[in-house]
Design a protein around this motif. Structure first.
Motif: not given
Length: 467
Positions: A376-383, A402-405, A451-462
């Motif tokens: 599972r991959v998360g991304r967050f842009p600086f913008q 992340f490992d999806a399992t 905060e972008m580090m947090h958002e990237s994790v959240l993005d990986a899990y929708d």
């Protein structure tokens, strides 16, 4: 020096060697370090530290040139190359002096000279300043570091064709620069010289720049650097360099097989490094060397009784913080510390201090998939980050894998302002074997880049909020 017998002798006083020596002394060992050139090694004197001082100058110069974006006025912005270099050398000198103080504080004997292993714990020393000709040690740690690699036809001359050493102390700022190699060293110098006004070209033999990084980060970095005005050739090679009186003519074979000739005022070689394995007696003692580096096990043991090796001389990753940590592990293992663990190289952050910066830890997305992980991959842009916008640094990306399992954090990859400071958050997470759940439950302060580090994790899990 009356006493020449030690429990531990470390050969080389770079970030691996001096840290190993201090840790040995802390553990009660009678310790000496032998250094032939500079306390602090290449890193403090000719690498990590002085380059960061140069890059900071370039950063400030860039900001001054764009002062109007912040509602400020700075007219006739210029620089003095001699003063730029002098500041860099002053920073390096201050830290090198600090290493001497730390060694003295921990009662480590410092021997100025060049060491050769003689077997049986004996070390011959070509000493300076009246030091001993020979010392003996129960345990020997080799921390001799590495030097710039060269290729036939691309040999440095110290005048027009530079290694990193000459590139750090230019007498004048060249108008045009060719950088051969786009790893961390190459891209940092390309970023510095380009920002200071040089017409900068980068040639990389691999199919992308910073090839050790995640492909998405690599592509974003290239797009950003080219937008800044750099010329970048990948899948290309420099076949020949012809140095004239004031310029170097380079023959470049591009990715499509075509050859072009172009002249540059200076060329910087950044095509890797090779270990300092010569002249220290390794062959006579049977210490194994492969591809220019000493072979060791997970405890830095060479297989030859009581001889260990750490840091750049043992191969990649060629990082100061890796060398320091290896030094601690090695010495603690020698001392019989109970809770010592082998170094997990997958948990070592890598940082490149170009503008914008690059930082990463763990597997790339491609590596994780190749290793059999469903990801599972998360991304967050600086913008999308308020602090980044306030800083005027809206170009960049934070990517997590992340490992999806299991939810295990497999890797994190970042491009943008101050990511070399942010990456340690993910480094700690990986060391603690953190999953996405702990990262999601962590409260990140606002407004910060983190905060972008947090958002990237959240993005990986929708669950991302701000995009």
């Amino acid at each position: 020096m009356a006493d020449t017998s030690f429990d531990l002798v470390v050969i080389g006083a770079g970030p691996g060697g001096y840290v190993a020596a201090i840790r040995g002394a802390q553990l009660g060992m009678k310790t000496a370090v032998i250094e032939r050139e500079h306390l602090g090694g290449i890193c403090l004197n000719w690498g990590c530290i002085p380059t960061k001082a140069l890059l900071r100058t370039a950063e400030v110069y860039h900001l001054m040139q764009h002062a109007d974006q912040f509602g400020l006025s700075a007219k006739d912005v210029s620089y003095d190359t001699e003063k730029v270099v002098k500041r860099s050398r002053k920073v390096a000198g201050k830290l090198a002096g600090g290493v001497g103080y730390l060694l003295k504080k921990n009662k480590v004997t410092v021997i100025d000279g060049e060491a050769t292993l003689k077997g049986g714990g004996k070390i011959a020393v070509a000493a300076k300043n009246g030091g001993p000709n020979e010392v003996t040690a129960k345990h020997i740690v080799l921390a001799t570091g590495a030097r710039a690699r060269t290729l036939p036809g691309l040999e440095p001359d110290g005048k027009l064709i530079w290694t990193y050493k000459e590139a750090m102390v230019p007498d004048t700022m060249p108008k045009s620069v060719l950088v051969i190699g786009s790893g961390a060293i190459g891209i940092e110098f390309a970023s510095f010289y380009h920002t200071m006004g040089a017409d900068t070209t980068v040639v990389e033999i691999m199919d992308r720049i910073v090839p050790a990084e995640d492909e998405e980060i690599s592509a974003l970095a290239r797009k950003t650097f080219e937008k800044q005005g750099m010329s970048i050739h990948t899948g290309a090679k420099v076949e020949k360099l012809d140095a004239g009186k004031n310029k170097v003519k380079a023959t470049i074979q591009t990715a499509d097989g075509k050859k072009e000739e172009k002249s540059f005022e200076r060329v910087i070689l950044a095509i890797g490094i090779t270990g300092n394995v010569e002249g220290i007696g390794l062959e006579d003692l049977g210490v194994k060397v492969e591809k220019g580096h000493i072979v060791v096990d997970e405890w830095s043991y060479t297989g030859v009784e009581n001889i260990y090796a750490i840091g750049d001389v043992t191969g990649p990753p060629w990082l100061a913080h890796k060398a320091s940590h290896e030094g601690v592990i090695c010495v603690e293992k020698i001392a019989g510390v109970n809770d010592v663990h082998p170094l997990e190289t997958d948990n070592i952050p890598a940082c490149t201090y170009c503008n914008p910066q690059i930082a990463s830890v763990g597997m790339t997305e491609a590596e994780a998939k190749a290793a059999g992980h469903e990801v599972r991959v998360g991304r967050f842009p600086f913008q999308g980050n308020g602090k980044a916008l306030a800083l005027g640094e809206d170009q960049g990306l934070v990517k997590t894998v992340f490992d999806a399992t299991t939810g295990e954090l497999l890797g994190a990859h970042m491009f943008g302002a101050e990511v070399t400071e942010l990456i340690q958050g993910y480094g700690i997470a990986k060391t603690l074997e953190t999953t996405e759940a702990e990262l999601m439950h962590t409260v990140f302060p606002h407004p910060t880049l983190s905060e972008m580090m947090h958002e990237s994790v959240l993005d990986a899990y929708d669950r991302v909020i701000h995009i």
